[in-house]
Design a protein around this motif. Structure first.
Motif, PDB file in Angstrom:
ATOM      1  N   GLU A 170       6.833  17.234  -7.352  1.00 54.15           N
ATOM      2  CA  GLU A 170       7.731  18.006  -6.493  1.00 54.15           C
ATOM      3  C   GLU A 170       7.455  17.742  -5.014  1.00 54.15           C
ATOM      4  O   GLU A 170       8.382  17.511  -4.218  1.00 54.15           O
ATOM      5  N   LYS A 171       6.200  17.762  -4.635  1.00 52.51           N
ATOM      6  CA  LYS A 171       5.853  17.517  -3.230  1.00 52.51           C
ATOM      7  C   LYS A 171       6.179  16.081  -2.825  1.00 52.51           C
ATOM      8  O   LYS A 171       6.638  15.831  -1.705  1.00 52.51           O
ATOM      9  N   ALA A 172       5.965  15.123  -3.752  1.00 51.83           N
ATOM     10  CA  ALA A 172       6.265  13.714  -3.447  1.00 51.83           C
ATOM     11  C   ALA A 172       7.756  13.520  -3.203  1.00 51.83           C
ATOM     12  O   ALA A 172       8.163  12.787  -2.301  1.00 51.83           O
ATOM     13  N   ARG A 173       8.584  14.204  -4.002  1.00 50.23           N
ATOM     14  CA  ARG A 173      10.042  14.065  -3.808  1.00 50.23           C
ATOM     15  C   ARG A 173      10.472  14.697  -2.485  1.00 50.23           C
ATOM     16  O   ARG A 173      11.393  14.211  -1.830  1.00 50.23           O
ATOM     17  N   GLU A 174       9.816  15.779  -2.088  1.00 48.05           N
ATOM     18  CA  GLU A 174      10.134  16.392  -0.793  1.00 48.05           C
ATOM     19  C   GLU A 174       9.778  15.445   0.354  1.00 48.05           C
ATOM     20  O   GLU A 174      10.499  15.371   1.351  1.00 48.05           O
ATOM     21  N   ARG A 175       8.682  14.726   0.185  1.00 46.06           N
ATOM     22  CA  ARG A 175       8.196  13.863   1.260  1.00 46.06           C
ATOM     23  C   ARG A 175       8.931  12.535   1.317  1.00 46.06           C
ATOM     24  O   ARG A 175       9.216  12.027   2.405  1.00 46.06           O
ATOM     25  N   TYR A 176       9.227  11.940   0.146  1.00 45.20           N
ATOM     26  CA  TYR A 176       9.777  10.584   0.122  1.00 45.20           C
ATOM     27  C   TYR A 176      11.214  10.489  -0.414  1.00 45.20           C
ATOM     28  O   TYR A 176      11.780   9.406  -0.444  1.00 45.20           O
ATOM     29  N   GLY A 177      11.771  11.615  -0.826  1.00 48.77           N
ATOM     30  CA  GLY A 177      13.071  11.587  -1.480  1.00 48.77           C
ATOM     31  C   GLY A 177      14.228  11.103  -0.627  1.00 48.77           C
ATOM     32  O   GLY A 177      15.270  10.713  -1.162  1.00 48.77           O
ATOM     33  N   ASN A 178      14.081  11.117   0.701  1.00 45.81           N
ATOM     34  CA  ASN A 178      15.168  10.683   1.581  1.00 45.81           C
ATOM     35  C   ASN A 178      15.179   9.163   1.789  1.00 45.81           C
ATOM     36  O   ASN A 178      16.042   8.633   2.487  1.00 45.81           O
TER      37      ASN A 178
ATOM     38  N   THR B  46       0.819  -1.216   0.000  1.00 41.99           N
ATOM     39  CA  THR B  46       0.000   0.000   0.000  1.00 41.99           C
ATOM     40  C   THR B  46       0.849   1.259   0.000  1.00 41.99           C
ATOM     41  O   THR B  46       0.506   2.264  -0.647  1.00 41.99           O
ATOM     42  N   GLU B  47       1.980   1.226   0.710  1.00 38.86           N
ATOM     43  CA  GLU B  47       2.822   2.415   0.788  1.00 38.86           C
ATOM     44  C   GLU B  47       3.357   2.789  -0.588  1.00 38.86           C
ATOM     45  O   GLU B  47       3.512   3.981  -0.913  1.00 38.86           O
ATOM     46  N   ARG B  48       3.651   1.793  -1.423  1.00 33.85           N
ATOM     47  CA  ARG B  48       4.125   2.083  -2.776  1.00 33.85           C
ATOM     48  C   ARG B  48       2.986   2.596  -3.658  1.00 33.85           C
ATOM     49  O   ARG B  48       3.203   3.429  -4.544  1.00 33.85           O
ATOM     50  N   GLN B  49       1.791   2.103  -3.431  1.00 30.97           N
ATOM     51  CA  GLN B  49       0.638   2.656  -4.147  1.00 30.97           C
ATOM     52  C   GLN B  49       0.476   4.135  -3.821  1.00 30.97           C
ATOM     53  O   GLN B  49       0.213   4.963  -4.704  1.00 30.97           O
TER      54      GLN B  49
ATOM     55  N   VAL C 216       0.609   7.298  -6.525  1.00 27.43           N
ATOM     56  CA  VAL C 216      -0.490   8.253  -6.732  1.00 27.43           C
ATOM     57  C   VAL C 216      -0.038   9.670  -6.390  1.00 27.43           C
ATOM     58  O   VAL C 216      -0.318  10.624  -7.132  1.00 27.43           O
ATOM     59  N   GLU C 217       0.674   9.814  -5.270  1.00 28.65           N
ATOM     60  CA  GLU C 217       1.109  11.150  -4.864  1.00 28.65           C
ATOM     61  C   GLU C 217       2.084  11.751  -5.865  1.00 28.65           C
ATOM     62  O   GLU C 217       2.052  12.964  -6.126  1.00 28.65           O
ATOM     63  N   TYR C 218       2.962  10.915  -6.430  1.00 30.40           N
ATOM     64  CA  TYR C 218       3.910  11.447  -7.404  1.00 30.40           C
ATOM     65  C   TYR C 218       3.182  11.907  -8.672  1.00 30.40           C
ATOM     66  O   TYR C 218       3.527  12.949  -9.250  1.00 30.40           O
ATOM     67  N   CYS C 219       2.193  11.140  -9.100  1.00 29.22           N
ATOM     68  CA  CYS C 219       1.428  11.546 -10.283  1.00 29.22           C
ATOM     69  C   CYS C 219       0.668  12.840 -10.030  1.00 29.22           C
ATOM     70  O   CYS C 219       0.502  13.659 -10.941  1.00 29.22           O
ATOM     71  N   ASN C 220       0.209  13.039  -8.810  1.00 28.53           N
ATOM     72  CA  ASN C 220      -0.541  14.249  -8.481  1.00 28.53           C
ATOM     73  C   ASN C 220       0.363  15.466  -8.332  1.00 28.53           C
ATOM     74  O   ASN C 220       0.005  16.572  -8.779  1.00 28.53           O
ATOM     75  N   ASP C 221       1.539  15.278  -7.705  1.00 26.15           N
ATOM     76  CA  ASP C 221       2.434  16.408  -7.465  1.00 26.15           C
ATOM     77  C   ASP C 221       3.858  15.888  -7.289  1.00 26.15           C
ATOM     78  O   ASP C 221       4.283  15.592  -6.162  1.00 26.15           O
TER      79      ASP C 221
ATOM     80  N   ASP D  32      14.579   3.534  -1.621  1.00 27.69           N
ATOM     81  CA  ASP D  32      13.632   2.716  -2.381  1.00 27.69           C
ATOM     82  C   ASP D  32      12.558   3.574  -3.044  1.00 27.69           C
ATOM     83  O   ASP D  32      12.179   3.345  -4.200  1.00 27.69           O
ATOM     84  N   TYR D  33      12.071   4.559  -2.307  1.00 27.19           N
ATOM     85  CA  TYR D  33      11.033   5.428  -2.860  1.00 27.19           C
ATOM     86  C   TYR D  33      11.605   6.348  -3.929  1.00 27.19           C
ATOM     87  O   TYR D  33      10.922   6.677  -4.913  1.00 27.19           O
ATOM     88  N   LYS D  34      12.841   6.768  -3.752  1.00 28.08           N
ATOM     89  CA  LYS D  34      13.483   7.612  -4.760  1.00 28.08           C
ATOM     90  C   LYS D  34      13.597   6.852  -6.086  1.00 28.08           C
ATOM     91  O   LYS D  34      13.323   7.398  -7.157  1.00 28.08           O
ATOM     92  N   GLU D  35      13.995   5.586  -6.003  1.00 27.77           N
ATOM     93  CA  GLU D  35      14.093   4.759  -7.211  1.00 27.77           C
ATOM     94  C   GLU D  35      12.718   4.556  -7.845  1.00 27.77           C
ATOM     95  O   GLU D  35      12.590   4.562  -9.074  1.00 27.77           O
ATOM     96  N   LEU D  36      11.714   4.383  -7.001  1.00 23.00           N
ATOM     97  CA  LEU D  36      10.357   4.215  -7.518  1.00 23.00           C
ATOM     98  C   LEU D  36       9.900   5.477  -8.241  1.00 23.00           C
ATOM     99  O   LEU D  36       9.337   5.405  -9.345  1.00 23.00           O
ATOM    100  N   MET D  37      10.149   6.626  -7.669  1.00 19.51           N
ATOM    101  CA  MET D  37       9.730   7.884  -8.297  1.00 19.51           C
ATOM    102  C   MET D  37      10.480   8.121  -9.604  1.00 19.51           C
ATOM    103  O   MET D  37       9.906   8.648 -10.566  1.00 19.51           O
ATOM    104  N   ASP D  38      11.754   7.737  -9.646  1.00 16.62           N
ATOM    105  CA  ASP D  38      12.509   7.845 -10.906  1.00 16.62           C
ATOM    106  C   ASP D  38      11.875   6.955 -11.978  1.00 16.62           C
ATOM    107  O   ASP D  38      11.782   7.336 -13.150  1.00 16.62           O
ATOM    108  N   ARG D  39      11.441   5.780 -11.541  1.00 20.22           N
ATOM    109  CA  ARG D  39      10.815   4.847 -12.477  1.00 20.22           C
ATOM    110  C   ARG D  39       9.484   5.388 -12.986  1.00 20.22           C
ATOM    111  O   ARG D  39       9.167   5.301 -14.167  1.00 20.22           O
ATOM    112  N   ILE D  40       8.702   5.964 -12.068  1.00 17.74           N
ATOM    113  CA  ILE D  40       7.414   6.546 -12.451  1.00 17.74           C
ATOM    114  C   ILE D  40       7.629   7.670 -13.460  1.00 17.74           C
ATOM    115  O   ILE D  40       6.914   7.770 -14.468  1.00 17.74           O
TER     116      ILE D  40
END
Length: 257
Positions: free
Chosen positions: A142-150, A128-131, A135-140, A153-161
């Motif tokens: 910049e804000k998603a990278r601020e929240r999860y960029g540290n 669920t956390e990856r879902q 969704v948050e990255y698709c919506n915003d 695993d999430y940074k790699e996921l956002m790069d993939r998205i």
């Protein structure tokens, strides 16, 4: 003791483009529906009627499932079929259309099938956390990278998205479907899809529970044929309260494969 006469009440009006149109007019003859039988949509629905049904089967479906009384003077199978078409048009919900003005996740989940597949994959695997990140990255972004960029695993996921968002989808001629009524047989469903192109294969799963829709995968002879089928049928309610769902399968490997 004689059994009491069976009474069938009309169902309440349902959302429909014909919700304000009476099924029968007061001055109507034995058969005079006020709609165009040659209309493309009416013809398409007519072809979904199982070939094995006779007039009694059609009457039973109209009265028992749709809960609409059939006039006594309608007895012939052909007349009954066209009444079934009209009742289907009247009782179904409006087709769900893609909104070209949608933004964020609502936009990307339609324009990038691979993102939908990724979201579904994470749901099936209880991620669920990856879902949420998706969704948050698709919506915003910049804000998603601020929240999860540290989190690496999430940074790699956002790069993939982001890569998926920047890459136009590569579709296959295979289309998955779910929601065809349980009374439709393979021949009827095949005929429905053959309007759009040659069918190379058709795999169907018919559930034991008749309240559930038939699902499966159909392979067309071209991607274009599949897209036409999706444009015509995706989101359509055949009167059962369940919208048909059609989507093109990606030619890319499955997510996380």
């Amino acid at each position: 003791m004689q059994a009491p006469e069976r009474r069938i009440e009309k169902a309440p009006k349902m959302p429909s483009r014909l919700r304000d149109t009476k099924v029968f007019s007061d001055d109507m003859g034995p058969f005079d529906f006020d709609f165009d039988k040659n209309d493309e949509e009416s013809q398409r629905i007519y072809k979904t009627i199982p070939k094995t049904w006779n007039a009694r089967d059609i009457r039973a479906d109209i009265e028992e499932r749709m809960r609409i009384p059939v006039p006594e003077d309608i007895t012939e199978a052909e007349e009954m079929k066209w009444m079934w078409v009209q009742c289907t048009l009247m009782t179904r919900a409006p087709k769900l259309e893609y909104d070209p003005d949608a933004e964020g996740w609502e936009k990307w989940r339609y324009e990038r099938p691979k993102l939908r597949e990724l979201y579904q994959f994470y749901g099936e695997n209880f991620r669920t956390e990856r879902q949420n990140v998706l969704v948050e990255y698709c919506n915003d972004p910049e804000k998603a990278r601020e929240r999860y960029g540290n989190v690496e695993d999430y940074k790699e996921l956002m790069d993939r998205i982001q890569k998926i968002m920047e890459t136009p989808p590569v579709l296959s001629p295979k289309v998955s479907f779910d929601g065809f009524p349980s009374f439709m047989d393979e021949e009827t469903i095949r005929g429905t899809f053959e309007e759009f192109g040659e069918i190379l294969s058709l795999d169907m799963e018919i559930p034991d529970d008749e309240s559930l829709g038939i699902s499966g995968v159909v392979e067309f002879d071209s991607v274009e044929a599949g897209q036409k089928a999706i444009a015509q049928w995706n989101g359509v309610d055949m009167g059962l309260g369940v919208n048909l769902s059609l989507r093109a399968l990606s030619a890319d490997p499955d997510p996380e494969a």
